[in-house]
Design a protein around this motif. Structure first.
Motif, PDB file in Angstrom:
ATOM      1  N   ALA A 109     -18.443 -17.320 -20.047  1.00 51.57           N
ATOM      2  CA  ALA A 109     -19.251 -17.210 -21.259  1.00 51.57           C
ATOM      3  C   ALA A 109     -20.563 -16.498 -20.981  1.00 51.57           C
ATOM      4  O   ALA A 109     -21.020 -15.654 -21.782  1.00 51.57           O
ATOM      5  CB  ALA A 109     -19.510 -18.600 -21.842  1.00 51.57           C
ATOM      6  N   MET A 110     -21.181 -16.814 -19.850  1.00 51.20           N
ATOM      7  CA  MET A 110     -22.445 -16.165 -19.503  1.00 51.20           C
ATOM      8  C   MET A 110     -22.258 -14.675 -19.246  1.00 51.20           C
ATOM      9  O   MET A 110     -23.120 -13.855 -19.571  1.00 51.20           O
ATOM     10  CB  MET A 110     -23.051 -16.840 -18.274  1.00 51.20           C
ATOM     11  CG  MET A 110     -23.547 -18.254 -18.513  1.00 51.20           C
ATOM     12  SD  MET A 110     -24.957 -18.324 -19.640  1.00 51.20           S
ATOM     13  CE  MET A 110     -26.211 -17.547 -18.629  1.00 51.20           C
ATOM     14  N   ALA A 111     -21.130 -14.306 -18.638  1.00 52.06           N
ATOM     15  CA  ALA A 111     -20.871 -12.882 -18.383  1.00 52.06           C
ATOM     16  C   ALA A 111     -20.819 -12.104 -19.684  1.00 52.06           C
ATOM     17  O   ALA A 111     -21.340 -10.985 -19.782  1.00 52.06           O
ATOM     18  CB  ALA A 111     -19.568 -12.724 -17.601  1.00 52.06           C
TER      19      ALA A 111
ATOM     20  N   GLY B 222     -27.639  -4.462 -15.700  1.00 46.13           N
ATOM     21  CA  GLY B 222     -28.511  -3.622 -14.893  1.00 46.13           C
ATOM     22  C   GLY B 222     -27.745  -2.718 -13.953  1.00 46.13           C
ATOM     23  O   GLY B 222     -26.513  -2.682 -13.924  1.00 46.13           O
ATOM     24  N   GLU B 223     -28.494  -1.972 -13.172  1.00 45.88           N
ATOM     25  CA  GLU B 223     -27.915  -1.029 -12.224  1.00 45.88           C
ATOM     26  C   GLU B 223     -27.889  -1.647 -10.834  1.00 45.88           C
ATOM     27  O   GLU B 223     -28.849  -2.275 -10.402  1.00 45.88           O
ATOM     28  CB  GLU B 223     -28.744   0.259 -12.192  1.00 45.88           C
ATOM     29  CG  GLU B 223     -28.777   1.006 -13.523  1.00 45.88           C
ATOM     30  CD  GLU B 223     -27.414   1.561 -13.902  1.00 45.88           C
ATOM     31  OE1 GLU B 223     -26.652   1.928 -12.981  1.00 45.88           O
ATOM     32  OE2 GLU B 223     -27.111   1.614 -15.114  1.00 45.88           O
ATOM     33  N   GLY B 224     -26.785  -1.431 -10.150  1.00 42.78           N
ATOM     34  CA  GLY B 224     -26.690  -1.930  -8.790  1.00 42.78           C
ATOM     35  C   GLY B 224     -25.261  -1.963  -8.305  1.00 42.78           C
ATOM     36  O   GLY B 224     -24.325  -1.626  -9.039  1.00 42.78           O
TER      37      GLY B 224
ATOM     38  N   ASN C  64     -17.545  -6.574 -12.831  1.00 42.51           N
ATOM     39  CA  ASN C  64     -18.388  -5.387 -12.918  1.00 42.51           C
ATOM     40  C   ASN C  64     -19.454  -5.375 -11.836  1.00 42.51           C
ATOM     41  O   ASN C  64     -19.864  -6.421 -11.324  1.00 42.51           O
ATOM     42  CB  ASN C  64     -19.058  -5.321 -14.290  1.00 42.51           C
ATOM     43  CG  ASN C  64     -18.069  -5.012 -15.395  1.00 42.51           C
ATOM     44  OD1 ASN C  64     -17.362  -4.006 -15.346  1.00 42.51           O
ATOM     45  ND2 ASN C  64     -17.995  -5.883 -16.390  1.00 42.51           N
ATOM     46  N   LEU C  65     -19.910  -4.164 -11.521  1.00 41.69           N
ATOM     47  CA  LEU C  65     -21.035  -3.985 -10.621  1.00 41.69           C
ATOM     48  C   LEU C  65     -22.333  -4.000 -11.412  1.00 41.69           C
ATOM     49  O   LEU C  65     -22.382  -3.547 -12.556  1.00 41.69           O
ATOM     50  CB  LEU C  65     -20.915  -2.658  -9.874  1.00 41.69           C
ATOM     51  CG  LEU C  65     -19.649  -2.437  -9.046  1.00 41.69           C
ATOM     52  CD1 LEU C  65     -19.690  -1.057  -8.395  1.00 41.69           C
ATOM     53  CD2 LEU C  65     -19.481  -3.528  -8.002  1.00 41.69           C
ATOM     54  N   GLY C  66     -23.376  -4.537 -10.788  1.00 42.08           N
ATOM     55  CA  GLY C  66     -24.667  -4.577 -11.463  1.00 42.08           C
ATOM     56  C   GLY C  66     -25.771  -4.948 -10.509  1.00 42.08           C
ATOM     57  O   GLY C  66     -25.620  -4.890  -9.280  1.00 42.08           O
TER      58      GLY C  66
ATOM     59  N   ALA D 131     -25.815 -12.568  -8.651  1.00 38.94           N
ATOM     60  CA  ALA D 131     -26.121 -13.853  -8.025  1.00 38.94           C
ATOM     61  C   ALA D 131     -26.066 -14.985  -9.039  1.00 38.94           C
ATOM     62  O   ALA D 131     -25.520 -16.061  -8.758  1.00 38.94           O
ATOM     63  CB  ALA D 131     -27.502 -13.796  -7.367  1.00 38.94           C
ATOM     64  N   LEU D 132     -26.591 -14.753 -10.222  1.00 35.27           N
ATOM     65  CA  LEU D 132     -26.573 -15.784 -11.256  1.00 35.27           C
ATOM     66  C   LEU D 132     -25.146 -16.145 -11.640  1.00 35.27           C
ATOM     67  O   LEU D 132     -24.753 -17.321 -11.624  1.00 35.27           O
ATOM     68  CB  LEU D 132     -27.362 -15.316 -12.476  1.00 35.27           C
ATOM     69  CG  LEU D 132     -27.575 -16.358 -13.591  1.00 35.27           C
ATOM     70  CD1 LEU D 132     -28.857 -16.063 -14.352  1.00 35.27           C
ATOM     71  CD2 LEU D 132     -26.412 -16.404 -14.570  1.00 35.27           C
TER      72      LEU D 132
END
Length: 454
Positions: free
Chosen positions: A50-52, A60-62, A71-73, A79-80
């Motif tokens: 749900a949080m995703a 964000g980027e990363g 996904n990448l971010g 981490a969250l």
């Protein structure tokens, strides 16, 4: 007294350069394997999913992977979500002497930062060891008073995550010290959202991972905190407990042993305060088999948290069930063990499990309570319908350092949890890469096809 924050920062910094004994490196791999096993069920169902969705625009980027959406971010985002996912199924590791789950916040942060930085496996494992070193020892200093009102994984996890982040950013002892100090101002999570209703508990771990990354990045950028943040009269220990902390206990053996080599890995998929009771029942049933229908009464005596957290008759969700000693006893007697299958909708609806629950009572034993948290014991008395009475004083828990899970048992746990959400053909090779082949960072460096992802 020497400043404990500076002592702990020095110890973490040493892990950046000192030789890592082969057994400690292996223990770190065991921790990573167990963390990933615990994460996978929470990456397909529960609060992280749900949080995703809710935070998709904040990715964000990363180059850090959030496994709940694949996904990448940015590292804080990953981490969250990974911290939430890895604390959802209640299978994550425990540092018994601190009553603390270090893996979920610490490894979630360390992996996200390592992936984003392009760090190698050696730096990643060193950061995990250092994060465990500091977080687990801080937990020892704060217990037991801190745990009365605060969820120690949500609080101290922030510090462990900050240390790992600062290490991966190349921080020296001074930088790590500032990361710890800054993290103490971000650390939160209270007991009502652990013991009460709701789905907030896994978010505590996710927040700790996220806030710890923030603290570590801030320190690496040159921001500073008070070096007395842990032990001062207005510092973290005093603000969240009854005194300024038992730092003598926390620093005992510093440099001689490291917490990642003294971990508890869960053998049951529920709250650790229930384990000794389940282990006692397993011993009794092995000696003299009995079934759920044979039970007239079960009396359990434990320490305070056994009663205050796990004496729970109202079970309406998997989360309730994992914290109900009565439900878990019923599940053990009906299903044979308390693993993932015990918390499915089908299991929660079983009348045979529900019938056991009213027959179970929970009380506090003064002697057992006095030995907590370093000893997690239970005294169990079973009265059967045919008049037989069985008794067991369980002084250990399967999975604790004095009765550890073997590599084979840890691998079997991974296979069970991972096999439920991954292509079965990928499970064993992934396990071997993490635990044996020396490529754990590489094994985790790509998104995985998780079954059931929406």
């Amino acid at each position: 007294m020497q400043n404990p924050l500076l002592k702990l920062a020095d110890a973490a910094a040493e892990w950046s350069g000192r030789e890592v004994p082969a057994e400690v490196a292996h223990d770190a791999r065991r921790a990573v394997l167990d963390w990933f096993a615990s994460l996978l069920p929470g990456a397909v169902e529960g609060p992280a999913v749900a949080m995703a969705r809710a935070m998709a625009s904040a990715r964000g980027e990363g180059r850090a992977i959030a496994y709940a959406d694949g996904n990448l971010g940015a590292p804080r985002h990953a981490a969250l979500l990974n911290g939430v996912a890895s604390h959802t199924a209640e299978f994550d590791d425990i540092f018994r002497d601190g009553g603390y789950h270090p893996g979920s916040p610490t490894i979630s942060a360390a992996l996200a930062v390592a992936q984003d930085e392009g760090a190698d496996e050696d730096a990643f494992l060193r950061a995990v060891i250092g994060g465990y070193e500091v977080g687990c020892r801080v937990a020892m200093a704060l217990q037991p008073s801190h745990y009365r009102n605060w969820h120690i994984t949500g609080t101290v996890g922030t510090i462990g995550a900050a240390v790992s982040t600062a290490m991966l950013k190349g921080g020296d002892a001074a930088t790590i010290a500032h990361a710890i100090a800054i993290a103490t101002s971000f650390a939160g999570g209270h007991q009502e959202n652990l013991q009460g209703e709701g789905q907030t508990k896994p978010l505590h771990s996710g927040h700790a991972a996220d806030a710890g990354v923030l603290a570590g990045l801030a320190a690496a950028a040159g921001l500073t905190g008070s070096p007395d943040s842990l032990h001062a009269p207005h510092g973290y220990a005093a603000a969240t407990g009854e005194d300024t902390g038992n730092w003598q206990a926390a620093l005992e053996g510093l440099g001689d042993w490291t917490p990642i080599s003294r971990m508890t890995y869960k053998n049951h998929g529920c709250c650790g305060h229930i384990f000794a009771t389940l282990d006692a029942l397993n011993v009794l049933r092995a000696e003299m088999p009995f079934a759920a229908g044979d039970v007239k009464r079960i009396e359990v005596q434990g320490y305070a948290a056994t009663q205050s957290i796990c004496d729970r008759m109202q079970v309406n969700s998997p989360r309730d069930a994992r914290f109900s000693l009565q439900y878990c006893i019923g599940a053990l007697l009906v299903l044979g063990r308390v693993r993932m299958a015990a918390f499915t909708p089908e299991a929660l609806a079983l009348p045979e499990i529900r019938a056991v629950m009213p027959r179970v009572t929970v009380a506090v034993d003064a002697g057992i309570a006095a030995a907590y948290p370093r000893r997690r014991m239970a005294r169990v008395r079973v009265e059967l319908t045919d008049g037989r009475v069985l008794e067991r004083f369980q002084q250990t828990r399967k999975g604790d350092p004095d009765d550890p899970l073997s590599d084979a048992e840890l691998a079997a746990k991974f296979d069970e949890l991972a096999g439920a959400v991954l292509d079965p053909a990928t499970v064993a090779p992934l396990r071997e890469q993490i635990l044996v082949a020396g490529d754990c960072l590489g094994a985790l460096a790509r998104p995985l096809a998780l079954a059931g992802r929406n």
